[in-house]
Write a protein that holds these residues in place. Structure first.
Motif, PDB file in Angstrom:
ATOM      1  N   ILE A  56     -73.541  11.032 -56.837  1.00 49.53           N
ATOM      2  CA  ILE A  56     -72.383  10.551 -57.633  1.00 49.53           C
ATOM      3  C   ILE A  56     -71.955   9.217 -56.953  1.00 49.53           C
ATOM      4  O   ILE A  56     -71.833   9.204 -55.755  1.00 49.53           O
ATOM      5  CB  ILE A  56     -70.988  11.576 -57.647  1.00 49.53           C
ATOM      6  CG1 ILE A  56     -71.623  12.795 -58.109  1.00 49.53           C
ATOM      7  CG2 ILE A  56     -69.835  10.916 -58.097  1.00 49.53           C
ATOM      8  CD1 ILE A  56     -70.666  13.953 -57.342  1.00 49.53           C
ATOM      9  N   THR A  57     -72.158   8.138 -57.770  1.00 47.45           N
ATOM     10  CA  THR A  57     -71.737   6.621 -57.043  1.00 47.45           C
ATOM     11  C   THR A  57     -71.050   5.787 -57.545  1.00 47.45           C
ATOM     12  O   THR A  57     -70.786   5.793 -59.108  1.00 47.45           O
ATOM     13  CB  THR A  57     -73.110   6.152 -56.829  1.00 47.45           C
ATOM     14  OG1 THR A  57     -73.075   4.845 -56.115  1.00 47.45           O
ATOM     15  CG2 THR A  57     -73.926   5.751 -58.147  1.00 47.45           C
ATOM     16  N   ASP A  58     -70.113   5.098 -56.896  1.00 46.43           N
ATOM     17  CA  ASP A  58     -69.569   3.926 -57.790  1.00 46.43           C
ATOM     18  C   ASP A  58     -70.428   2.986 -57.741  1.00 46.43           C
ATOM     19  O   ASP A  58     -71.468   2.851 -57.518  1.00 46.43           O
ATOM     20  CB  ASP A  58     -68.653   3.450 -56.510  1.00 46.43           C
ATOM     21  CG  ASP A  58     -67.297   2.595 -56.949  1.00 46.43           C
ATOM     22  OD1 ASP A  58     -67.078   2.452 -58.125  1.00 46.43           O
ATOM     23  OD2 ASP A  58     -66.895   1.996 -55.706  1.00 46.43           O
ATOM     24  N   THR A  86     -66.670   4.353 -62.326  1.00 47.46           N
ATOM     25  CA  THR A  86     -66.345   2.882 -62.480  1.00 47.46           C
ATOM     26  C   THR A  86     -65.209   3.008 -63.333  1.00 47.46           C
ATOM     27  O   THR A  86     -64.805   3.657 -64.104  1.00 47.46           O
ATOM     28  CB  THR A  86     -67.302   2.282 -63.275  1.00 47.46           C
ATOM     29  OG1 THR A  86     -66.921   0.869 -63.069  1.00 47.46           O
ATOM     30  CG2 THR A  86     -67.996   2.668 -64.575  1.00 47.46           C
ATOM     31  N   ALA A  87     -64.363   1.699 -62.798  1.00 52.92           N
ATOM     32  CA  ALA A  87     -63.076   1.774 -63.751  1.00 52.92           C
ATOM     33  C   ALA A  87     -63.582   0.531 -64.848  1.00 52.92           C
ATOM     34  O   ALA A  87     -62.581   0.279 -65.759  1.00 52.92           O
ATOM     35  CB  ALA A  87     -62.182   0.774 -62.666  1.00 52.92           C
ATOM     36  N   ARG A  89     -65.570  -0.127 -68.113  1.00 47.68           N
ATOM     37  CA  ARG A  89     -66.331   0.551 -69.239  1.00 47.68           C
ATOM     38  C   ARG A  89     -67.557  -0.484 -69.476  1.00 47.68           C
ATOM     39  O   ARG A  89     -68.548   0.139 -69.924  1.00 47.68           O
ATOM     40  CB  ARG A  89     -65.315   0.837 -70.329  1.00 47.68           C
ATOM     41  CG  ARG A  89     -64.403   1.837 -70.107  1.00 47.68           C
ATOM     42  CD  ARG A  89     -63.629   2.066 -71.217  1.00 47.68           C
ATOM     43  NE  ARG A  89     -62.496   3.033 -71.032  1.00 47.68           N
ATOM     44  CZ  ARG A  89     -62.741   4.334 -71.004  1.00 47.68           C
ATOM     45  NH1 ARG A  89     -63.877   5.084 -71.531  1.00 47.68           N
ATOM     46  NH2 ARG A  89     -61.759   5.244 -70.785  1.00 47.68           N
ATOM     47  N   GLU A  90     -67.236  -1.825 -69.731  1.00 52.50           N
ATOM     48  CA  GLU A  90     -68.365  -2.752 -70.055  1.00 52.50           C
ATOM     49  C   GLU A  90     -69.419  -2.755 -69.237  1.00 52.50           C
ATOM     50  O   GLU A  90     -70.649  -3.074 -69.537  1.00 52.50           O
ATOM     51  CB  GLU A  90     -67.713  -3.980 -70.441  1.00 52.50           C
ATOM     52  CG  GLU A  90     -67.178  -4.801 -69.225  1.00 52.50           C
ATOM     53  CD  GLU A  90     -65.737  -4.364 -68.979  1.00 52.50           C
ATOM     54  OE1 GLU A  90     -65.285  -5.078 -67.938  1.00 52.50           O
ATOM     55  OE2 GLU A  90     -65.225  -3.541 -69.652  1.00 52.50           O
ATOM     56  N   GLU A  91     -69.472  -2.293 -68.001  1.00 49.87           N
ATOM     57  CA  GLU A  91     -70.439  -2.512 -66.917  1.00 49.87           C
ATOM     58  C   GLU A  91     -71.500  -1.424 -67.351  1.00 49.87           C
ATOM     59  O   GLU A  91     -72.690  -1.599 -66.728  1.00 49.87           O
ATOM     60  CB  GLU A  91     -69.857  -2.268 -65.651  1.00 49.87           C
ATOM     61  CG  GLU A  91     -69.241  -3.374 -64.876  1.00 49.87           C
ATOM     62  CD  GLU A  91     -68.640  -2.814 -63.485  1.00 49.87           C
ATOM     63  OE1 GLU A  91     -68.377  -3.806 -62.807  1.00 49.87           O
ATOM     64  OE2 GLU A  91     -68.655  -1.796 -63.183  1.00 49.87           O
ATOM     65  N   THR A  92     -71.256  -0.489 -68.096  1.00 47.20           N
ATOM     66  CA  THR A  92     -72.185   0.768 -68.094  1.00 47.20           C
ATOM     67  C   THR A  92     -73.011   0.589 -69.174  1.00 47.20           C
ATOM     68  O   THR A  92     -74.020   1.521 -69.129  1.00 47.20           O
ATOM     69  CB  THR A  92     -71.292   2.015 -68.101  1.00 47.20           C
ATOM     70  OG1 THR A  92     -70.725   1.917 -69.293  1.00 47.20           O
ATOM     71  CG2 THR A  92     -70.477   2.247 -66.952  1.00 47.20           C
ATOM     72  N   ASP A  93     -73.059  -0.245 -70.246  1.00 48.48           N
ATOM     73  CA  ASP A  93     -73.796  -0.280 -71.024  1.00 48.48           C
ATOM     74  C   ASP A  93     -75.321  -0.320 -70.623  1.00 48.48           C
ATOM     75  O   ASP A  93     -76.213   0.138 -71.409  1.00 48.48           O
ATOM     76  CB  ASP A  93     -73.668  -1.626 -71.947  1.00 48.48           C
ATOM     77  CG  ASP A  93     -72.357  -1.578 -72.562  1.00 48.48           C
ATOM     78  OD1 ASP A  93     -71.762  -0.414 -72.677  1.00 48.48           O
ATOM     79  OD2 ASP A  93     -71.652  -2.579 -72.986  1.00 48.48           O
ATOM     80  N   PRO A 104     -59.314   6.428 -63.418  1.00 48.16           N
ATOM     81  CA  PRO A 104     -59.202   7.281 -62.337  1.00 48.16           C
ATOM     82  C   PRO A 104     -60.198   8.610 -62.700  1.00 48.16           C
ATOM     83  O   PRO A 104     -59.968   9.259 -64.095  1.00 48.16           O
ATOM     84  CB  PRO A 104     -57.881   7.469 -62.093  1.00 48.16           C
ATOM     85  CG  PRO A 104     -57.234   7.240 -63.268  1.00 48.16           C
ATOM     86  CD  PRO A 104     -57.886   6.156 -64.075  1.00 48.16           C
ATOM     87  N   ILE A 105     -60.799   9.420 -61.861  1.00 50.50           N
ATOM     88  CA  ILE A 105     -61.327  10.746 -62.472  1.00 50.50           C
ATOM     89  C   ILE A 105     -60.675  11.703 -61.586  1.00 50.50           C
ATOM     90  O   ILE A 105     -60.087  11.723 -60.584  1.00 50.50           O
ATOM     91  CB  ILE A 105     -62.853  10.626 -61.781  1.00 50.50           C
ATOM     92  CG1 ILE A 105     -63.110  10.044 -60.262  1.00 50.50           C
ATOM     93  CG2 ILE A 105     -63.724   9.282 -62.745  1.00 50.50           C
ATOM     94  CD1 ILE A 105     -64.530  10.485 -59.742  1.00 50.50           C
TER      95      ILE A 105
END
Length: 120
Positions: A56-58, A86-87, A89-93, A104-105
């Motif tokens: 599980i990683t940031d 991550t905060a 959303r667009e980073e994860t594509d 927040p999780i």
């Protein structure tokens, strides 16, 4: 305390110390082997020695970010699964074959995701 501890190796990587401490404390209630790291470089070192089932990683971390960490771990082969927190959303594509949890999780979200990955 959890009624039954799941036998699994979990590595939690987060550069925010309080967040990491709280999540690791919860993970240890439910999973047999929980490891932690404060940045991607330290996380990769722990990965190499512990060979966790789930990381599980940031994404945004000093020294080695989450993208670089995923790449380095995958170069090693094996079946380690990833949960990305991550905060943004667009980073994860660009991330493939990773579960994504947007901050927040909650611990309930993390627990559900980890157990689902372990049962695949």
């Amino acid at each position: 305390m959890a009624a039954e501890t799941v036998k699994a190796k979990i590595l939690y990587i987060e550069d925010e110390a309080l967040t990491r401490m709280l999540m690791v404390r919860q993970l240890k209630l439910y999973f047999s082997d929980v490891f932690e790291a404060g940045d991607g470089r330290e996380g990769f070192e722990v990965f190499m020695s512990a060979k966790p089932d789930v990381i599980i990683t940031d994404l945004s971390m000093p020294y080695l970010d989450g993208f670089q960490l995923v790449e380095k771990v995958r170069e090693q082969g094996g079946s380690t699964k990833f949960i990305i927190t991550t905060a943004f959303r667009e980073e994860t594509d660009s991330l493939k074959d990773c579960e994504i949890l947007f901050k927040p999780i909650s611990f309930a979200d993390v627990y559900s995701c980890v157990t689902r990955l372990l049962n695949q």
